[in-house]
Design a protein around this motif. Structure first.
Motif, PDB file in Angstrom:
ATOM      1  N   SER A 264       1.262  -1.643  -0.377  1.00  0.00           N
ATOM      2  CA  SER A 264      -0.021   0.105   0.372  1.00  0.00           C
ATOM      3  C   SER A 264       0.939   1.375   0.189  1.00  0.00           C
ATOM      4  O   SER A 264       0.550   2.297  -0.441  1.00  0.00           O
ATOM      5  CB  SER A 264      -0.874  -0.090   1.208  1.00  0.00           C
TER       6      SER A 264
ATOM      7  N   VAL B 177      -4.346   7.299   1.489  1.00  0.00           N
ATOM      8  CA  VAL B 177      -4.129   6.412   1.642  1.00  0.00           C
ATOM      9  C   VAL B 177      -3.249   5.792   3.472  1.00  0.00           C
ATOM     10  O   VAL B 177      -4.228   5.428   4.353  1.00  0.00           O
ATOM     11  CB  VAL B 177      -2.539   5.250   1.847  1.00  0.00           C
TER      12      VAL B 177
ATOM     13  N   SER C 232      -9.775   8.581  -2.437  1.00  0.00           N
ATOM     14  CA  SER C 232      -9.263   8.156  -3.360  1.00  0.00           C
ATOM     15  C   SER C 232      -9.754   7.817  -4.877  1.00  0.00           C
ATOM     16  O   SER C 232      -9.279   7.375  -5.560  1.00  0.00           O
ATOM     17  CB  SER C 232      -9.655   6.534  -2.665  1.00  0.00           C
TER      18      SER C 232
ATOM     19  N   ALA D 291      -4.334  -1.501   2.065  1.00  0.00           N
ATOM     20  CA  ALA D 291      -4.065   0.075   3.249  1.00  0.00           C
ATOM     21  C   ALA D 291      -5.022  -0.249   4.212  1.00  0.00           C
ATOM     22  O   ALA D 291      -4.613   0.013   5.857  1.00  0.00           O
ATOM     23  CB  ALA D 291      -4.823   1.077   2.617  1.00  0.00           C
TER      24      ALA D 291
END
Length: 354
Positions: free
Chosen positions: A34, A56, A192, A205
């Motif tokens: 991630s 993240v 995101s 993540a």
């Protein structure tokens, strides 16, 4: 095989170490895939951006809160029994240590957890910085710096002989933490979406957050079947780095959760980078970068021990159970990191582009 059977077969200490190893492997794989990093998120935010690194970090933090608070509601753990909550917290330690840690992680180009993950991918800069971090952390725990740490931590401590439970202080119901975690997760998912982060990276993540809950649940489960008292804990890297270092240096060192956690993270990150063909030996860019990284690692070692945890231990693990000093330390880590980037890194970047 039930947990009690495992304990009876191999013993309590080896079981705790195996739990640390399992937690570490999950963390290592998820963090490597991630690219989770508090330092990167703070720098991005300091530059007026809300891009993938902030998204993240928010997703990792929020999923840790969601998983841990859900586990509490299901009776899989009790935050009030956690080591972090059962002892007095230090407000002065959280403030001063958080600031020092924030400055240090920008100088070292990664927090302690990120350095460990990068070291496993062949980053020799992180190997050197990580060793310095572990040595200074041990010096701050039991060595020459421990007196200074004790004095600074004693300046302002929490009342009542315990850390502060923020949910209880504000009179919120038990499910309020879960709701807050979901709200932050929705914000992270929106960021995101705007930054077009792939599903795979989002999955890993959230896996970092899951590893925090895994540690809490496993150690709580062990505490319910063990004969001797067991510390209920989860992912953190200041104390464990020092303990792991001494485990390999002392003849009479004993196994514990911490000693399994650090090698587990290294193994998980190495496997993830190797299988994805991302393992690559890297060194320092030059003497100036090396000096900066070494100073940063030392600041993190002392600051993390003073603050009661690193960017993971206080910032995510402690935050997930709403420990007051953990949230305080996290806030000042952001402040220290952003100030360092604004007053040190950004002027240097502007000068280099002229």
């Amino acid at each position: 095989m039930e947990l009690l059977d495992i304990v009876e077969r191999i013993g309590e200490a080896p079981t705790a170490a195996l739990m640390g190893l399992a937690t570490g492997v999950v963390f290592g794989v998820a963090a490597q895939r991630s690219r989770f990093c508090l330092r990167a998120a703070t720098v991005e935010f300091a530059r007026g951006q809300m891009n993938d690194k902030v998204a993240v970090w928010l997703l990792t933090f929020s999923t840790a809160v969601v998983w841990v608070q859900a586990a509490q509601l299901l009776g899989l753990m009790r935050a009030e029994d956690a080591r972090m909550m059962a002892v007095p917290g230090s407000w002065s330690g959280a403030i001063i240590g958080g600031l020092l840690f924030g400055v240090g992680m920008v100088l070292a180009k990664g927090c302690s957890g990120r350095l460990l993950v990068l070291a496993a991918t062949g980053n020799l800069r992180s190997v050197v910085s990580g060793l310095i971090f572990a040595v200074v952390a041990q010096m701050s725990l039991q060595g020459i710096l421990s007196g200074w740490r004790d004095k600074l931590a004693a300046l302002w401590i929490t009342d009542g002989g315990r850390n502060m439970d923020l949910l209880a202080v504000f009179g919120l119901p038990k499910w309020a933490g879960l709701v807050l975690g979901i709200a932050i997760a929705l914000l992270a998912l929106e960021l995101s979406r705007r930054n077009r982060i792939g599903v795979s990276r989002l999955f890993f993540a959230s896996g970092v957050g899951f590893s925090v809950a895994l540690g809490w649940v496993l150690t709580f489960g062990l505490s319910q079947v063990a004969f001797d008292p067991v510390q209920i804990e989860s992912a953190t890297f200041t104390g464990p780095s020092a303990h792991t270092l001494m485990f390999f240096l002392e003849r009479d060192a004993v196994l514990e959760f911490d000693v399994g956690l650090v090698p587990g993270v290294f193994i998980g990150s190495f496997l993830a980078s190797f299988l994805m063909k991302e393992f690559k030996l890297q060194g320092f860019d030059g003497p100036a970068t090396m000096r900066q990284a070494m100073i940063g690692a030392a600041l993190m070692g002392f600051g993390g021990m003073l603050a009661g945890g690193c960017a993971i231990g206080a910032g995510v693990t402690g935050g997930s159970i709403f420990a007051g000093t953990a949230w305080c330390a996290l806030f000042f880590m952001w402040v220290g990191a952003m100030a360092t980037d604004i007053f040190l890194n950004q002027p240097a970047l502007r000068a280099a582009t002229r």
